[in-house]
Design a protein around this motif. Structure first.
Motif, PDB file in Angstrom:
ATOM      1  N   GLY A 102       0.893  -1.307   0.039  1.00 43.23           N
ATOM      2  CA  GLY A 102      -0.054   0.031   0.028  1.00 43.23           C
ATOM      3  C   GLY A 102       0.952   1.263   0.063  1.00 43.23           C
ATOM      4  O   GLY A 102       1.995   1.285   0.386  1.00 43.23           O
ATOM      5  N   MET A 103       0.371   2.255  -0.486  1.00 47.16           N
ATOM      6  CA  MET A 103       1.197   3.728  -0.510  1.00 47.16           C
ATOM      7  C   MET A 103       1.321   4.088   0.838  1.00 47.16           C
ATOM      8  O   MET A 103       0.160   4.721   1.475  1.00 47.16           O
ATOM      9  N   GLY A 104       2.439   3.633   1.703  1.00 47.20           N
ATOM     10  CA  GLY A 104       2.491   4.061   3.027  1.00 47.20           C
ATOM     11  C   GLY A 104       2.907   5.423   3.341  1.00 47.20           C
ATOM     12  O   GLY A 104       2.703   5.913   4.294  1.00 47.20           O
ATOM     13  N   ALA A 105       3.458   6.084   2.261  1.00 48.44           N
ATOM     14  CA  ALA A 105       3.836   7.637   2.374  1.00 48.44           C
ATOM     15  C   ALA A 105       3.878   8.456   1.137  1.00 48.44           C
ATOM     16  O   ALA A 105       4.027   7.821   0.021  1.00 48.44           O
ATOM     17  N   GLN A 106       3.681   9.463   1.182  1.00 45.67           N
ATOM     18  CA  GLN A 106       3.684  10.382   0.065  1.00 45.67           C
ATOM     19  C   GLN A 106       4.694  11.382   0.115  1.00 45.67           C
ATOM     20  O   GLN A 106       5.079  11.682   1.312  1.00 45.67           O
ATOM     21  N   THR A 107       5.049  11.944  -0.827  1.00 44.92           N
ATOM     22  CA  THR A 107       5.961  12.963  -0.870  1.00 44.92           C
ATOM     23  C   THR A 107       5.919  14.370  -1.895  1.00 44.92           C
ATOM     24  O   THR A 107       5.033  14.131  -2.703  1.00 44.92           O
ATOM     25  N   VAL A 108       6.288  15.411  -1.266  1.00 46.44           N
ATOM     26  CA  VAL A 108       6.104  16.658  -2.037  1.00 46.44           C
ATOM     27  C   VAL A 108       7.303  16.855  -3.022  1.00 46.44           C
ATOM     28  O   VAL A 108       8.334  16.876  -2.547  1.00 46.44           O
ATOM     29  N   LYS A 109       6.938  16.975  -4.095  1.00 44.95           N
ATOM     30  CA  LYS A 109       8.165  17.421  -5.029  1.00 44.95           C
ATOM     31  C   LYS A 109       8.025  18.836  -5.684  1.00 44.95           C
ATOM     32  O   LYS A 109       6.842  19.323  -5.781  1.00 44.95           O
ATOM     33  N   ALA A 110       9.011  19.426  -5.149  1.00 45.07           N
ATOM     34  CA  ALA A 110       8.981  20.962  -5.275  1.00 45.07           C
ATOM     35  C   ALA A 110       9.980  21.620  -5.749  1.00 45.07           C
ATOM     36  O   ALA A 110      11.125  21.255  -6.074  1.00 45.07           O
ATOM     37  N   GLU A 111       9.838  22.755  -6.493  1.00 43.47           N
ATOM     38  CA  GLU A 111      10.684  23.652  -7.120  1.00 43.47           C
ATOM     39  C   GLU A 111      10.838  24.761  -6.455  1.00 43.47           C
ATOM     40  O   GLU A 111       9.969  25.695  -6.684  1.00 43.47           O
ATOM     41  N   ILE A 112      11.833  25.181  -5.824  1.00 46.51           N
ATOM     42  CA  ILE A 112      11.767  26.400  -5.079  1.00 46.51           C
ATOM     43  C   ILE A 112      12.805  27.512  -5.563  1.00 46.51           C
ATOM     44  O   ILE A 112      13.738  27.089  -6.123  1.00 46.51           O
ATOM     45  N   PRO A 113      12.081  28.618  -5.814  1.00 44.11           N
ATOM     46  CA  PRO A 113      12.998  29.733  -6.539  1.00 44.11           C
ATOM     47  C   PRO A 113      14.174  30.211  -5.667  1.00 44.11           C
ATOM     48  O   PRO A 113      14.190  30.447  -4.305  1.00 44.11           O
ATOM     49  N   ARG A 114      15.115  30.497  -6.131  1.00 46.40           N
ATOM     50  CA  ARG A 114      16.139  31.114  -5.380  1.00 46.40           C
ATOM     51  C   ARG A 114      16.066  32.343  -4.585  1.00 46.40           C
ATOM     52  O   ARG A 114      15.082  33.279  -5.006  1.00 46.40           O
ATOM     53  N   GLY A 115      16.203  32.238  -3.470  1.00 44.39           N
ATOM     54  CA  GLY A 115      16.383  33.290  -2.289  1.00 44.39           C
ATOM     55  C   GLY A 115      14.853  33.420  -1.781  1.00 44.39           C
ATOM     56  O   GLY A 115      14.466  34.435  -1.420  1.00 44.39           O
ATOM     57  N   ALA A 116      13.985  32.273  -1.955  1.00 44.84           N
ATOM     58  CA  ALA A 116      12.587  31.972  -1.396  1.00 44.84           C
ATOM     59  C   ALA A 116      12.462  32.642  -0.117  1.00 44.84           C
ATOM     60  O   ALA A 116      13.344  32.026   0.961  1.00 44.84           O
ATOM     61  N   LYS A 117      11.447  33.611   0.372  1.00 43.19           N
ATOM     62  CA  LYS A 117      11.474  34.255   1.579  1.00 43.19           C
ATOM     63  C   LYS A 117      10.775  33.307   2.642  1.00 43.19           C
ATOM     64  O   LYS A 117      10.141  32.261   2.293  1.00 43.19           O
ATOM     65  N   MET A 118      11.396  33.098   3.975  1.00 38.19           N
ATOM     66  CA  MET A 118      10.894  32.320   4.912  1.00 38.19           C
ATOM     67  C   MET A 118      10.638  33.013   6.078  1.00 38.19           C
ATOM     68  O   MET A 118      11.393  34.057   6.590  1.00 38.19           O
ATOM     69  N   TRP A 119       9.657  32.561   6.997  1.00 37.82           N
ATOM     70  CA  TRP A 119       9.465  33.290   8.205  1.00 37.82           C
ATOM     71  C   TRP A 119      10.648  32.646   8.976  1.00 37.82           C
ATOM     72  O   TRP A 119      10.953  31.617   9.010  1.00 37.82           O
ATOM     73  N   PRO A 120      11.182  33.713   9.775  1.00 36.76           N
ATOM     74  CA  PRO A 120      12.327  33.507  10.525  1.00 36.76           C
ATOM     75  C   PRO A 120      12.081  32.727  11.658  1.00 36.76           C
ATOM     76  O   PRO A 120      10.968  32.761  12.303  1.00 36.76           O
ATOM     77  N   VAL A 121      13.007  31.774  11.690  1.00 43.13           N
ATOM     78  CA  VAL A 121      12.968  30.773  13.149  1.00 43.13           C
ATOM     79  C   VAL A 121      13.982  31.198  13.949  1.00 43.13           C
ATOM     80  O   VAL A 121      15.396  31.472  13.364  1.00 43.13           O
ATOM     81  N   GLU A 122      13.741  31.260  14.969  1.00 40.65           N
ATOM     82  CA  GLU A 122      14.900  31.661  16.005  1.00 40.65           C
ATOM     83  C   GLU A 122      16.154  30.559  16.211  1.00 40.65           C
ATOM     84  O   GLU A 122      15.902  29.519  16.198  1.00 40.65           O
ATOM     85  N   GLY A 123      17.167  31.254  16.012  1.00 45.72           N
ATOM     86  CA  GLY A 123      18.418  30.439  16.107  1.00 45.72           C
ATOM     87  C   GLY A 123      19.114  30.026  14.820  1.00 45.72           C
ATOM     88  O   GLY A 123      20.330  29.708  14.721  1.00 45.72           O
ATOM     89  N   ALA A 124      18.272  30.035  13.740  1.00 50.25           N
ATOM     90  CA  ALA A 124      18.719  29.656  12.379  1.00 50.25           C
ATOM     91  C   ALA A 124      19.960  30.536  11.879  1.00 50.25           C
ATOM     92  O   ALA A 124      20.982  29.703  11.480  1.00 50.25           O
ATOM     93  N   ASP A 125      20.032  31.844  12.388  1.00 53.98           N
ATOM     94  CA  ASP A 125      21.274  32.593  11.831  1.00 53.98           C
ATOM     95  C   ASP A 125      22.492  32.290  12.763  1.00 53.98           C
ATOM     96  O   ASP A 125      23.701  32.511  12.172  1.00 53.98           O
ATOM     97  N   ASP A 126      22.200  31.501  13.856  1.00 55.13           N
ATOM     98  CA  ASP A 126      23.613  31.174  14.609  1.00 55.13           C
ATOM     99  C   ASP A 126      24.222  29.964  14.313  1.00 55.13           C
ATOM    100  O   ASP A 126      25.100  29.456  14.759  1.00 55.13           O
ATOM    101  N   LEU A 127      23.626  29.078  13.167  1.00 53.15           N
ATOM    102  CA  LEU A 127      24.029  27.882  12.746  1.00 53.15           C
ATOM    103  C   LEU A 127      25.092  28.253  11.726  1.00 53.15           C
ATOM    104  O   LEU A 127      24.894  29.200  11.104  1.00 53.15           O
TER     105      LEU A 127
END
Ligand SMILES: CC(C)(COP(=O)(O)OP(=O)(O)OC[C@H]1O[C@@H](n2cnc3c(N)ncnc32)[C@H](O)[C@@H]1OP(=O)(O)O)[C@@H](O)C(=O)NCCC(=O)NCCS
Length: 420
Positions: A139-164
């Motif tokens: 049975g189809m146990g899992a599905q996946t999203v195929k995505a094409e993400i444009p360069r520099g796509a904006k994201m909601w900021p997540v705390e700590g990401a810039d420190d990594l």
């Protein structure tokens, strides 16, 4: 002549691997480069390479290998972060001159028998074509999203990401095997197929030149938190330009992140290479953090397709190897043409997250379903109630489809993060 008569099952010894590979190339339509041979050997669990050999001259040249398959002996993460012994079926190929004679069916039988003998409660695979495997109880146990993400796509900021910090290196078995295996083993998403190892280097590091299609060798992005790895992604790029406009692409294969910040840092990196306009991937879970972090999720042009196909081979052992999220007491009736031990009635009693599953032949069932439907809901990505609404599961006791659905649905969507 009876289907699959005139062939015998064999284990393929190392000195016959080139015959094995010939069948694969015929079936998957492609000519491999000689220089890539070692990569394919490395990626193949040779001790579990099986074949069907012609033994009747009416079928072809006696002694010729007509069909092959192999499987990775591994574990898969189940809902709640537990694990189940799993066979990752792969390399399944029938030489075109021997198609539609029941050879795939014969190999599936062989695979199921050997898995059960080894105590592997589940078989899992990636399907080349989605219509092939349900007939065998997958049975189809899992599905996946195929995505094409444009360069520099904006994201909601997540705390700590810039420190990594991020390290970008050429993917190399000796340098990175332990790091990647260690990180992947810490992912708790159900459907994660843990570190399938071929005969040599872990199969995920193989990089046949013939498959590159103008892309770089596989590279690795490693996200670190004060020197501790917290995320990784295999990626490769290809530069392209016309009339002076750069239109390169970046392909992301297996990836994983342990924290929301690691996920954001990883994708910020992967979607912001100079000269690369689009980053694409086939390995996003339907609830991957990226899909929520993107400000314009629609802008990541996407499509949902099947990811992992799952086959429950041992109802009791498989169902008891996962966590449940609601108490229930439901009796199900299972049909299973290929594994008769699974057929009949099973009582599933869940208390405090754990299931006790007992054979209850002769009991009046609350629900009836084929094994492929139990396999579909096993990883918790599809609801028993949804399959009931689709007319595939039959409900005999009102409300029991919902009881089992709520118990089995996973709080996070399943996904296998790399295809084997
Ligand atoms: C797909 C493949 C393995 C089938 O092998 P085969 O020996 O011809 O299959 P069988 O004769 O055992 O067929 C079993 C059943 O599956 C069906 N089937 C076979 N290939 C199918 C396909 N591509 N789509 C849908 N149904 C298919 C057959 O019609 C048959 O149905 P039946 O039992 O109702 O008669 C073979 O054609 C092949 O190697 N293809 C290319 C490589 C590939 O796709 N491998 C699978 C990798 S995931």
């Amino acid at each position: 002549m009876k289907k699959a008569a005139g062939y015998q099952s064999i284990s393929v010894p190392d000195h016959r691997l080139d015959e094995f590979f010939q069948v694969v190339q015929w079936a998957f339509v492609g000519e491999w480069l000689l220089e890539d041979r070692q990569d394919y050997v490395d990626a193949l669990p040779t001790e579990r390479a099986r074949g069907l050999e012609v033994e009747d001259p009416d079928r072809g040249e006696v002694g010729q290998i007509a069909a092959v398959h192999a499987s990775f002996g591994t574990e898969m993460t189940t809902p709640g972060g537990r694990r189940v012994p799993t066979a990752g079926l792969s390399w399944l190929s029938v030489h075109p001159a021997h198609r539609r004679r029941g050879l795939m069916s014969a190999m599936m039988k062989d695979h199921f028998r050997r898995c059960r003998e080894r105590g592997e409660a589940v078989s899992a695979l990636y399907a080349m074509e989605a219509a092939i495997y349900a007939r065998f109880g997958y049975g189809m146990g899992a599905q996946t999203v195929k995505a094409e993400i444009p360069r520099g796509a904006k994201m909601w900021p997540v705390e700590g990401a810039d420190d990594l910090t991020v390290r970008l290196e050429r993917a190399d078995f000796d340098a990175h095997d332990e790091l990647v295996s260690g990180l992947q083993a810490r992912l708790t998403r159900p459907g994660t197929v843990i570190n399938p190892v071929g005969s040599g280097r872990n199969a995920r590091f193989t990089d046949p030149v013939g498959n590159r299609k103008g892309m770089e060798m596989w590279r690795l992005a490693i996200v670190e938190d004060k020197g501790e790895p917290v995320g990784y992604a295999f990626f490769r790029r290809r530069a392209d330009s016309s009339i002076g406009i750069h239109d390169g692409v970046c392909q992301v294969r297996e990836f994983g992140a342990l924290t929301p910040a690691a996920s954001q840092r990883l994708w910020q990196t992967l979607t912001d290479f100079d000269l690369v306009e689009t980053t694409y991937t086939e390995n996003l879970a339907t609830d991957d953090p990226l899909l929520y972090q993107l400000v314009d999720a629609r802008g990541a042009r996407s499509k949902v397709i099947d990811n992992l196909w799952v086959r429950v081979l041992d109802v009791k052992s498989a169902l008891e190897s996962r966590e449940y999220f609601h108490d229930c007491d439901v009796t199900i009736s299972i049909t299973d043409k290929h594994v008769p031990e699974n057929a009949g009635e099973w009582r599933i009693v869940v208390r405090d997250g754990d299931a006790e599953v007992t054979k209850a032949d002769g009991s009046v069932p609350d629900l009836s379903m084929d094994i492929k439907h139990l396999s579909t809901v096993y990883l918790g990505g599809t609801s028993v109630e949804a399959l009931t609404a689709a007319g595939l599961v039959r409900e005999h006791t009102a409300g029991q489809a919902r009881e089992l659905a709520v118990a089995m649905l996973s709080p996070v969507a399943p996904l296998a993060n790399w295809d084997f």
